[in-house]
Design an enzyme around this catalytic site. Structure first.
Site, PDB file in Angstrom:
ATOM      1  N   GLU A   1      55.084  16.571  30.966  1.00 13.44           N
ATOM      2  CA  GLU A   1      54.385  16.934  29.736  1.00 13.44           C
ATOM      3  C   GLU A   1      55.312  17.291  28.579  1.00 13.44           C
ATOM      4  O   GLU A   1      54.959  17.074  27.416  1.00 13.44           O
ATOM      5  CB  GLU A   1      53.436  18.118  30.001  1.00 13.44           C
TER       6      GLU A   1
ATOM      7  N   SER B   1      13.879  61.950  59.340  1.00 15.46           N
ATOM      8  CA  SER B   1      14.511  63.212  59.763  1.00 15.46           C
ATOM      9  C   SER B   1      16.028  63.187  59.707  1.00 15.46           C
ATOM     10  O   SER B   1      16.672  64.109  60.207  1.00 15.46           O
ATOM     11  CB  SER B   1      14.065  63.541  61.196  1.00 15.46           C
TER      12      SER B   1
END
Length: 693
Positions: free
Chosen positions: A61, A327
Site C-alpha cells: 500500500e 423463606s
C-alpha cells in the site's frame, strides 16, 4: 478545521466501531458483540498485530510510508503524469496516512476531498507518530463484509488473534483492503490467492522476505471460511457487556473483556439445569448462580434452561429477575438476633397462633408446634417464630441488613412490606441472594461480588464469626431431608449447608447451598409467573443445588466448620437461654463467647403467671358413641395459661376459646387433642372414640 486532523473525530470513530469480546477467566471467548456501527472491529495496539501483516501492508500500500510526511509527493507527481498521459485516472497516490484520514472522515471521491485528505494527512503526521498512524490504519481498514481491522479479520477468517498470523495469512489479509468484496477469502479464494501473490512480490521487492519465504507462502492453500460468532454463556455475556458499558467515562476501549466466569463450571450448571427442568412437569424456567466464596467471583450464571426457547421466554434472564424469595431470607434474620444477644440456637420461641394487627401468619404444614428452639424453627422453616423474631428486630432494621448484604430492590418505606417480608413478601434476585449467602461460609465477612477480572477486592464484616458459624451449624442439618431423594446426595463429605424457600402459591422454588469453596443458588419457576405444585424448594430446587455443588467442588475441600468460632455452655431446657442457678433441667447449647448473655429468668426472677394451662374438658380416655352416623361432639374447655387458648386435633386447628363455647365434632378412632396458649405452653390428651355395634 476541515483541513486539519482532529483526534476527537478518531475517538468518536473508535467508540462507534468498537466491538466487544467477553472472555471467561481463562481467556475462552464467550460472546462477541458488534459495535454501534453494526460492524466488527476489535481495536488492538500495534504490538498485538503480527509483524508480517505490518510489513505486508506497507509493501503493497505505501512503500515509502516511513519516510514521507503524510503525502508521497513523488508518487503524486508520477500518478499525475501517468493520468495525464492516459487522459483518465488510472493511478492513485494515496498513502497509508491519507487512507486512514479517509476512513476516519469518509467523503465523496472528488478532487477537493482529495486535497482535504492530503492536508489532514500532513497535519496528522505532525501530531502523531508513524507507529500510531499504522495502528489506526490496521484497526480501521476494511477486510470484507462487516469485518474491519486486523484483529477482527484474523479472528473470523483464521480463528486466531492478529498477533499469531503467519506470513501466508498476513499476506492474504493485506491484499483485501484494496477491494474488500472481490478479495474476500471466504467467498473468492482464487482471487484472494492471486492478490496474495502480488502482496508477496511487493514484500520481496521491499526486502521484507526472502525468495524462499515467498515461494513457500504462495503454495499455501487458502483456507479462510468465516468462523461463526462465539455464543457461550449467553445470559452472563449479555449482563457482563451491559455492566461493562455502564461503567461510563474512563473505561478504555478494549477488544477483550475478561470476566470471572469459569466456562467449565458454567457448562456443568447449564447441563444440570436443562436436564432437571426437563423432568419437572409444569415448570419451564430456572436459573443457577455460582459464587466462589474466597473471592466473591461469579463463576457461573445461567438465566434459563434454554436461551433459544422462545415459546417459554428462554431469553429472560431469571438470575437477575426479581421473584418472591420465600423463606430464604430467614437465616439473615436469625443471624441478626444471634448477634444482638437476645437469641441463641437453643432459645425457645412459641410456635402458636398469633395475630399482629390483623396479620395471622401460618406455618407451611398448617400446624403449630408449641415451644420450639430457634434451631428447630430455622431448620424446619417455621413461619410463626420468624415473624415473632422480626417483630422484635424491626422491619426497617432487617431491610437495612439485607441491603448491607447486597440484597437490594426493597423500597425505603418498610411499611410497604410489614412482617410478611420474612416469608417472601418482597422480591429479590437470585444473583444477589447467592452472593449474600457467602457471608456464612466466609464466617461473617461479605466480599465484593466480582463479574470482571479487574474488579477490586473489597470486604466488610456483616455478622460476627460465631454467629455465621452457628447459622452454618444449623443449616448443616440433614434430618429434614430424611426419606427424600436429597438424603443420598447429602451423604458423605464435604458436608453441605443449605436453605430452601417456596413462595406463597407455589410460584417459586429456591435453594441456596454452600460448602467451603462455592455458594450455589438455584431458582425454579415459570418466567410468566405460572404456579405449579412441583415448585417446592425441598423437592424441586434442593436436589439440583446439591448435585451442582458435588460436581464442581474438589473432593478434598475443607470442612465448613474446620475452626468454629462459637462455644458451648449450659442452657436451660425450658427457656433455651444460658442457664442460671435455679434452672433444674440443663442442656448444652451454642453461644458466642464474646457476648455476655442475660441468663435465664423464668424461675422466680420473672413475675410468675397466674396459673398453668390446664385442659378441663374433655378428659383423656375411651369414649363410646351410639350407632348413629352423626359425629360425637365434645366440649373444649381450658383454664389458666396466658392469653387465648388454641385447640388442635391431630395437628389440625379446631378453633380458639374467645368467650364462646367451643365444640369438636370427633370421628371414631384414636386422636390426640392439644391446647396451646399465646406463650407457647402446651397441654395434650389422648382419646379413643369407639362405636356401638
Amino acid at each position: 478545521g476541515c483541513f486539519t486532523f482532529d483526534e476527537r473525530t478518531l475517538s468518536k470513530v473508535k467508540s462507534e466501531r468498537r466491538s466487544t469480546t467477553i472472555l471467561d477467566k481463562d481467556g475462552v471467548i464467550l460472546r462477541e458483540f458488534r459495535g454501534k456501527s453494526d460492524s466488527w472491529t476489535f481495536w488492538v495496539p500495534l504490538n498485538r498485530i503480527s509483524p508480517w501483516l505490518r510489513k505486508a501492508i506497507i509493501a503493497v500500500e505505501d512503500k515509502r510510508f516511513k519516510s514521507h510526511p503524510g503525502v508521497d509527493f513523488r508518487a503524486v507527481a508520477r500518478a499525475a503524469a501517468f493520468n495525464i498521459l492516459r487522459m483518465r485516472r488510472v493511478s492513485g497516490a494515496s498513502t497509508l496516512t491519507m487512507q486512514t484520514m479517509r476512513m476516519i472522515s469518509p467523503a465523496r471521491r472528488t478532487y477537493s476531498a482529495k486535497i482535504a485528505e492530503s492536508l489532514k494527512a500532513l497535519s496528522a503526521e505532525r501530531k502523531a507518530s508513524k507507529t500510531e498512524i499504522l495502528e489506526w490504519y490496521l484497526n480501521l481498514a476494511p477486510f470484507g463484509g462487516d469485518i474491519y481491522g486486523a484483529e477482527a479479520a484474523a479472528r473470523f477468517y483464521f480463528g486466531k488473534s492478529a498477533a499469531e498470523l503467519n506470513l501466508p495469512e498476513a499476506a492474504l489479509l493485506a491484499g483485501i483492503p484494496q477491494r474488500p468484496t472481490a478479495y474476500r477469502p471466504d467467498r473468492h479464494p482464487a482471487k484472494a490467492a492471486e492478490r496474495r501473490k502480488r502482496v508477496l512480490e511487493a514484500m520481496l521487492e521491499c526486502g521484507f522476505i526472502a525468495e524462499s519465504e515467498k515461494s513457500a507462502a504462495e503454495i499455501e492453500k487458502v483456507r479462510a471460511p468465516r468462523r461463526p460468532v462465539a455464543f457461550l454463556a449467553p445470559h452472563f455475556a449479555l449482563l457482563a457487556e451491559r455492566l461493562w458499558n455502564s461503567r461510563g467515562a474512563g473505561v478504555p476501549p478494549s477488544a477483550d473483556i475478561r470476566t470471572t466466569l469459569d466456562q467449565n463450571i458454567q457448562s456443568v450448571c447449564e447441563t444440570a439445569l436443562a436436564e432437571h427442568v426437563a423432568n419437572l412437569a409444569g415448570v419451564v424456567g430456572g436459573a443457577v448462580v455460582v459464587v466462589e466464596n474466597k473471592t466473591g467471583a461469579v463463576r457461573a450464571l445461567v438465566g434459563s434452561p434454554d436461551f433459544f426457547d422462545v415459546d417459554h421466554q428462554g431469553q429472560v434472564n431469571c438470575a437477575i429477575a426479581k421473584r418472591s424469595p420465600g423463606s430464604t431470607l430467614k437465616p439473615f434474620l436469625y443471624a441478626m438476633t444471634f448477634d444482638s444477644g437476645t437469641t441463641i440456637p437453643s432459645t425457645r420461641i412459641p410456635d402458636a397462633p398469633c395475630s399482629f394487627n390483623g396479620y395471622s401468619p401460618m406455618n407451611y404444614d398448617k400446624r403449630y408446634h408449641g415451644n420450639v428452639s430457634a434451631r428447630e424453627a430455622l431448620v424446619q422453616s417455621y413461619n410463626i417464630p420468624a415473624v415473632k423474631l422480626l417483630r422484635n428486630i424491626g422491619v426497617r432494621e432487617f431491610i437495612g441488613k439485607m441491603r448491607e448484604c447486597g440484597v437490594g430492590g426493597f423500597q425505603n418505606k418498610s411499611e410497604l412490606y410489614g412482617l410478611s417480608i420474612i416469608l417472601g413478601g418482597a422480591r429479590a434476585r437470585l444473583v444477589d441472594l447467592t452472593t449474600a449467602y457467602t457471608v456464612f461460609p466466609n464466617h461473617g465477612v461479605l466480599r465484593n461480588r466480582k463479574f470482571f477480572a479487574d474488579d477490586r477486592d473489597e470486604e466488610r464484616r456483616v455478622f460476627s464469626a460465631a454467629t455465621a458459624d452457628m447459622i452454618i451449624d444449623i443449616l448443616l442439618d440433614t434430618e429434614r431431608s430424611a426419606g427424600t431423594p436429597l438424603a443420598a446426595l447429602l451423604s458423605g463429605e464435604p458436608r453441605i449447608a443449605w436453605k430452601t424457600g417456596t413462595s406463597n402459591g407455589f410460584h417459586d422454588a429456591w435453594t441456596i447451598g454452600y460448602d467451603s469453596e462455592f455458594t450455589v443458588g438455584v431458582w425454579l419457576g415459570n418466567p410468566n409467573g405460572a404456579a405449579s405444585k412441583k415448585l417446592i424448594g425441598l423437592a424441586a430446587a434442593a436436589p439440583l443445588c446439591v448435585r451442582i455443588i458435588r460436581r464442581i467442588s474438589s473432593k478434598n475441600s475443607a470442612p465448613l466448620l474446620a475452626s468454629a468460632s462459637f462455644a458451648e455452655t449450659d442452657v436451660c431446657a425450658e427457656s433455651g437461654m444460658v442457664a442460671c442457678r435455679k434452672c433444674e433441667t440443663i442442656e448444652r447449647g451454642l453461644i458466642n463467647p464474646k457476648i455476655r448473655y442475660r441468663k435465664c429468668d423464668i424461675h422466680g426472677i420473672r413475675k410468675p403467671r397466674k396459673s398453668r394451662l390446664t385442659i378441663l374438658s374433655p378428659a383423656a380416655g375411651d369414649y363410646l358413641r351410639g350407632a348413629s352416623e352423626a359425629p360425637m361432639k365434645l366440649k373444649l374447655r381450658s383454664s389458666g395459661g396466658s392469653g387465648t387458648a388454641y385447640w388442635f386435633a391431630d395437628g389440625e386447628f379446631l378453633g380458639s376459646e374467645n368467650g364462646e363455647e367451643l365444640f369438636w365434632a370427633v370421628k371414631p378412632g384414636a386422636h390426640t387433642l392439644t391446647c396451646v396458649d399465646e406463650s407457647g405452653e402446651e397441654r395434650g390428651v389422648s382419646l379413643t372414640i369407639s362405636t356401638e355395634k
